[in-house]
Design a protein around this motif. Structure first.
Motif, PDB file in Angstrom:
ATOM      1  N   LYS A  26       1.690   4.439  -0.830  1.00 43.72           N
ATOM      2  CA  LYS A  26       2.315   3.939   0.426  1.00 43.72           C
ATOM      3  C   LYS A  26       3.817   3.433  -0.224  1.00 43.72           C
ATOM      4  N   ASN A  27       4.831   3.612   0.473  1.00 42.09           N
ATOM      5  CA  ASN A  27       5.885   2.790  -0.089  1.00 42.09           C
ATOM      6  C   ASN A  27       6.711   3.105  -1.238  1.00 42.09           C
ATOM      7  N   ASP A  84       0.979  -1.680  -1.853  1.00 38.65           N
ATOM      8  CA  ASP A  84      -0.442  -2.004  -1.474  1.00 38.65           C
ATOM      9  C   ASP A  84      -1.421  -1.350  -2.498  1.00 38.65           C
ATOM     10  N   ASP A  98      -3.643   1.400  -1.520  1.00 41.46           N
ATOM     11  CA  ASP A  98      -3.309   2.590  -1.037  1.00 41.46           C
ATOM     12  C   ASP A  98      -1.902   2.814  -1.986  1.00 41.46           C
TER      13      ASP A  98
END
Length: 511
Positions: A325-326, A319, A322
């Motif tokens: 994230k992940n 993402d 952001d």
């Protein structure tokens, strides 16, 4: 011997036990007998003397070359970080990162040279005198093996950064020290000889419970040295011996491995620079968490994969709005957003007392203890600085075996063991990689696993890819491009002070 207590004692008694004086310029090992010092005739009598002298040799690691400050400087030069609080290029390291490296530069370039030779001088003086001590012969041999391991570490650092250097294996006068450098191969031959003696005589135990070099420490360093020399078979064999003997393993907490709380009896740490408050402390937390001197670059942040094991350019989980994230869990244990608050283990949120701003919007967290916040100049850190750890052994093995045989199963097993660390749990590498594809994956794995441990600058020079990467970098907020000149920057210049005092020393090409 309680190593940390003896290091502490050695600092308190340094003015009493130092009988070898190493000059600021090169080497000057002069035996002295002033009334304020324990002289050589009155020292070197019993095992307590030997213990103090050994601790004094180990204390040579408490220098910038072997702690967070010198190591982070290398990460700036590698292009994984920028200076923070200072303006662009204001410090010597910032200037070096822009390619302004000369024999008169001083700073990091001179520190590595001088600090390693001080360590070598202490090693040689110890080895010259230890036979005079009344102590069990078996223990004397172990002490010699520890010191020869340390001498190998000091000489390898010199070879890595300067190439061939003057080679001394005994105490010498300033006149005897005025010699031309030996070749890189000759110095490496001495390094391997010292390591082989250490491997044959050090105890085959873990490291962190004692703080003394052990057999595994020497084998790990040997694998690093042979990898540096592109001896793929030898590097793989040294690493495999560590793996087969089973004295070390991957630790289950990536974050606390670099903090004091996770370092006692840590099965992954194979050798480190040791600290103990209050007498032998560092300013690690002040430098990392307060001053904001080192700012990670976006290129390092983007090298961390998504949790599906794909690069961010290929993963549907990425993402761009952001970046946290992940992502590979190691990312947020390595860098943070500059504006993120600090959260203590208790849940307390505390502000950072920053001196300066971040050029990149990022800050380092690896090795910084947020429990020390709020910080001021009285803050003292005591987390050890890890110099060798088992993850490196596994990745050394993976790289060497891939270069020697291609991506055989053993390559996958070693790199996947690092990725499967509890709390990290990154997926295994995909099967069917070519040798070139595996090489790229191993190199990226080293980058993210060892970020801010000083390995990146060593690696890109060892791979001869430094100019391909560094010369693409533009400083944030400017159009200033970094410079790595392959005709000279693969080696540092000898400090001009050494050239001045030793007319036989031949300056490295291009300086």
């Amino acid at each position: 011997m309680d190593f940390k207590k003896y290091i502490k004692l050695s600092f308190r008694l340094a003015f009493l036990i130092v009988v070898a004086v190493i000059s600021q310029s090169c080497e000057e090992f002069l035996e002295r007998n002033p009334t304020t010092q324990i002289s050589s005739p009155t020292f070197w009598k019993n095992q307590k003397d030997a213990d103090l002298a050994l601790a004094g040799v180990y204390s040579r690691l408490n220098a910038n070359t072997f702690n967070f400050e010198g190591v982070y400087s290398l990460d700036i030069m590698a292009g994984d970080a920028n200076e923070g609080a200072q303006s662009l290029g204001a410090s010597s390291v910032g200037s070096f990162a822009l390619g302004n490296i000369e024999a008169v530069s001083g700073g990091l370039l001179a520190n590595i040279y001088n600090e390693c030779y001080r360590g070598i001088g202490s090693c040689n003086f110890f080895l010259e005198n230890i036979d005079r001590v009344d102590m069990p012969e078996s223990l004397r041999t172990v002490y010699k093996a520890e010191v020869q391991f340390l001498r190998a570490l000091f000489y390898f650092n010199l070879v890595d950064f300067y190439g061939g250097v003057p080679l001394y294996t005994r105490p010498v006068s300033i006149e005897e020290a005025s010699v031309q450098q030996s070749t890189k191969e000759q110095v490496i031959q001495q390094v391997i000889a010292d390591l082989d003696f250490a491997i044959g005589n050090l105890p085959n135990t873990d490291y962190s419970s004692s703080g003394h070099a052990v057999k595994g420490s020497a084998l790990a360093l040997k694998s690093r040295v042979l990898l540096f020399m592109s001896d793929w078979t030898g590097a793989a064999a040294a690493a495999k011996q560590v793996m087969d003997e089973g004295k070390f393993s991957i630790f289950d907490n990536f974050k606390t491995m670099f903090l004091a709380e996770g370092q006692n009896n840590n099965p992954e740490i194979m050798f480190s620079t040791r600290y103990l408050n209050p007498d032998n402390s560092s300013q690690q937390d002040i430098r990392l968490l307060w001053h904001g001197i080192w700012n990670p670059r976006a290129e390092l942040r983007d090298a961390f994969e998504c949790v599906d094991g794909l690069p961010i350019s290929q993963s549907p989980l990425y993402d761009p709005t952001d970046w946290k994230k992940n992502r590979d869990p190691r990312l947020l244990e390595t860098v943070r957003a500059f504006t993120d608050p600090a959260v203590k283990a208790s849940g307390e949120v505390v502000p950072f007392a920053w001196n300066g701003i971040s050029q990149t919007g990022l800050s380092p967290v690896k090795g910084g203890n947020v429990e020390t916040l709020p910080i001021d100049y009285s803050t003292r850190s005591e987390q050890d600085w890890v110099l060798l750890r088992y993850a490196e052994v596994l990745l050394n093995y993976a790289e060497a075996l891939n270069e020697a045989q291609g991506p055989v199963q053993g390559v996958y097993d070693a790199i996947n063991e690092v990725r499967a660390r509890p709390g990290v749990n990154m997926p295994p590498l995909p099967s069917g990689l070519s040798q070139e594809q595996m090489r790229a994956r191993i190199r990226n794995e080293r980058r993210v696993e060892f970020a801010f441990e000083g390995m990146r600058y060593r690696d890109i020079r060892r791979w001869r890819t430094a100019e391909q990467y560094i010369n693409t970098l533009v400083e944030p907020g400017s159009n200033i491009r970094r410079v790595f000149d392959p005709s000279k920057h693969y080696l540092f210049p000898f400090p001009q002070s050494e050239i001045d005092i030793n007319p036989n020393l031949v300056q490295n090409p291009g300086y």
